[in-house]
Design an enzyme around this catalytic site. Structure first.
Site, short mmCIF file in Angstrom:
data_model
loop_
_atom_site.label_atom_id
_atom_site.label_comp_id
_atom_site.label_asym_id
_atom_site.label_seq_id
_atom_site.Cartn_x
_atom_site.Cartn_y
_atom_site.Cartn_z
N GLY A 13 0.83 -1.20 0.00
CA GLY A 13 0.00 0.00 0.00
C GLY A 13 0.86 1.25 0.00
O GLY A 13 0.46 2.30 0.50
N SER A 37 1.86 -1.69 -4.51
CA SER A 37 0.44 -1.31 -4.46
C SER A 37 -0.30 -2.05 -5.57
O SER A 37 0.31 -2.72 -6.38
CB SER A 37 0.24 0.20 -4.54
OG SER A 37 0.37 0.63 -5.86
N VAL A 65 -2.18 -7.75 -2.85
CA VAL A 65 -1.71 -8.53 -1.69
C VAL A 65 -2.67 -9.66 -1.32
O VAL A 65 -2.30 -10.59 -0.60
CB VAL A 65 -1.43 -7.65 -0.45
CG1 VAL A 65 -0.29 -6.68 -0.70
CG2 VAL A 65 -2.69 -6.94 0.04
N ASN A 91 0.75 -2.50 5.15
CA ASN A 91 -0.05 -1.28 5.26
C ASN A 91 -1.23 -1.26 4.29
O ASN A 91 -2.18 -0.49 4.48
CB ASN A 91 0.88 -0.07 5.01
CG ASN A 91 0.12 1.19 4.71
OD1 ASN A 91 -0.32 1.89 5.62
ND2 ASN A 91 -0.06 1.52 3.44
N SER A 143 -5.66 -0.39 13.12
CA SER A 143 -6.48 0.82 13.22
C SER A 143 -7.10 0.86 14.61
O SER A 143 -7.36 -0.21 15.20
CB SER A 143 -7.62 0.78 12.19
OG SER A 143 -8.57 1.79 12.47
N TYR A 156 -14.39 -3.91 8.37
CA TYR A 156 -13.08 -3.27 8.61
C TYR A 156 -12.62 -3.51 10.06
O TYR A 156 -11.46 -3.85 10.31
CB TYR A 156 -13.23 -1.76 8.33
CG TYR A 156 -11.96 -0.96 8.40
CD1 TYR A 156 -11.04 -0.97 7.35
CD2 TYR A 156 -11.68 -0.15 9.51
CE1 TYR A 156 -9.88 -0.21 7.41
CE2 TYR A 156 -10.54 0.61 9.57
CZ TYR A 156 -9.64 0.59 8.52
OH TYR A 156 -8.49 1.34 8.58
N LYS A 160 -9.20 -5.53 11.17
CA LYS A 160 -8.11 -4.91 11.94
C LYS A 160 -7.94 -5.58 13.31
O LYS A 160 -6.81 -5.70 13.80
CB LYS A 160 -8.36 -3.41 12.09
CG LYS A 160 -8.34 -2.65 10.76
CD LYS A 160 -7.00 -2.75 10.04
CE LYS A 160 -6.93 -1.82 8.83
NZ LYS A 160 -5.61 -1.88 8.16
N ILE A 189 -6.40 9.79 10.29
CA ILE A 189 -5.25 10.41 9.64
C ILE A 189 -5.72 10.99 8.31
O ILE A 189 -6.51 10.35 7.60
CB ILE A 189 -4.15 9.34 9.37
CG1 ILE A 189 -3.81 8.55 10.65
CG2 ILE A 189 -2.92 9.96 8.73
CD1 ILE A 189 -3.26 9.38 11.79
#
Ligand code: NDP
Length: 248
Positions: A13, A37, A65, A91, A143, A156, A160, A189
């Site tokens: 990533g 990526s 990935v 990442n 995260s 998500y 994580k 972020i």
């Protein structure tokens, strides 16, 4: 400072956002970085930008990935072209946010396949040279949502939280070979991923951050660079939240 001189790092990533900044920071301190990526244009552009600042430090590799075979091939190629990897930063990540009532199977599968299985694929592919290096670092970008959950992000959050469990298991398995494995859990972020959020959501989130703002990609890259460094040799199996105090 050249904390990573003569080291080969892989950043998945790395084409945009947090990953690009991590790749740039490792290159700035002497690493040769494989910038991975999904799309060739994204990792190619990121590698060009890094090479403009630190000539010869970045090489682009376009790989999904989530594709187990492709990641095995990638590891072989990087081994031949760059050498033995001693820093692996997982990442690459995606979101498919929606409430559970509306979440489709493919929303679940895409997020789990990229965010969690992607890390399994890379660790499997790169662990042999890393174990031989006997002082290597695996860093998984999790995260805060994997710690506290979030409505509309069941897929998500699960990916994580799973990544955090995976981090601890890998840390235990590879500790005997002096390979550390840690997770960095970013809060909110500023990147393409969070730019998608409606302003009302951003305002509500900022209200919950003690330091009062979104973080920057540099905040995450600095934490990753520390964990990747030799100074962090005695830290493993940890989750380091870089979140402005959101989850204290
Ligand atoms: P971006 O959406 O800006 O960039 C994501 C990167 O991951 C891109 O380079 C993308 O490739 C790559 N990628 C996505 N899927 C795949 C795949 N299947 N195979 C290879 N590469 C892939 O994300 P961020 O920089 O915001 O986030 C980076 C990581 O940090 C993610 O894991 C995210 O979950 C995590 N995070 C981010 C937070 C934030 O506030 N931004 C907060 C907490 C965690 P391409 O460029 O080719 O599309």
């Amino acid at each position: 400072m050249s904390r990573f001189a003569n080291q080969i790092a892989v950043v998945t990533g790395g084409g945009r956002g947090i990953g690009q900044e991590i790749a740039r920071t490792l290159a700035a301190e002497g690493a040769r970085v494989a910038v991975v990526s999904r799309s060739a244009s994204s990792c190619g552009k990121a590698a060009d930008e890094i090479n403009a600042e630190y000539p010869g430090s970045a090489t682009a590799y376009a790989v999904d990935v989530a594709d187990h075979e492709a990641v095995q091939e990638l590891a072989k190629k990087i081994g031949e072209e760059l050498g033995a990897v001693s820093i692996l930063v997982n990442n690459a990540g995606v979101t498919r946010d929606t409430l559970l009532m509306r979440m489709k199977e493919e929303d679940w599968d895409t997020v789990l396949d990229t965010n969690l299985k992607g890390a399994f694929n890379t660790v499997k592919a790169f662990m042999r040279p890393m174990m031989k290096a006997e002082d290597a670092r695996i860093i998984n970008i999790a995260s805060v949502i994997g710690l506290i959950g979030n409505a509309g992000q069941a897929n998500y959050s699960a990916s994580k939280a799973g990544l955090i469990g995976f981090t601890k298991a890998v840390a235990r398995e590879l500790a005997g070979r002096a390979v550390t494995c840690n997770a960095v859990a970013p809060g909110f972020i500023t990147t393409d991923m969070t730019d998608e959020l409606p302003q009302a959501v951003k305002d509500a989130v900022i209200g919950k951050i003690p330091l009062g703002s979104f973080g920057t990609t540099k905040d995450i890259a600095a934490a990753v660079a520390f964990i990747a460094s030799k100074e962090a040799r005695y830290i493993t199996g940890q989750v380091i939240a870089v979140d402005g105090g959101m989850t204290m």
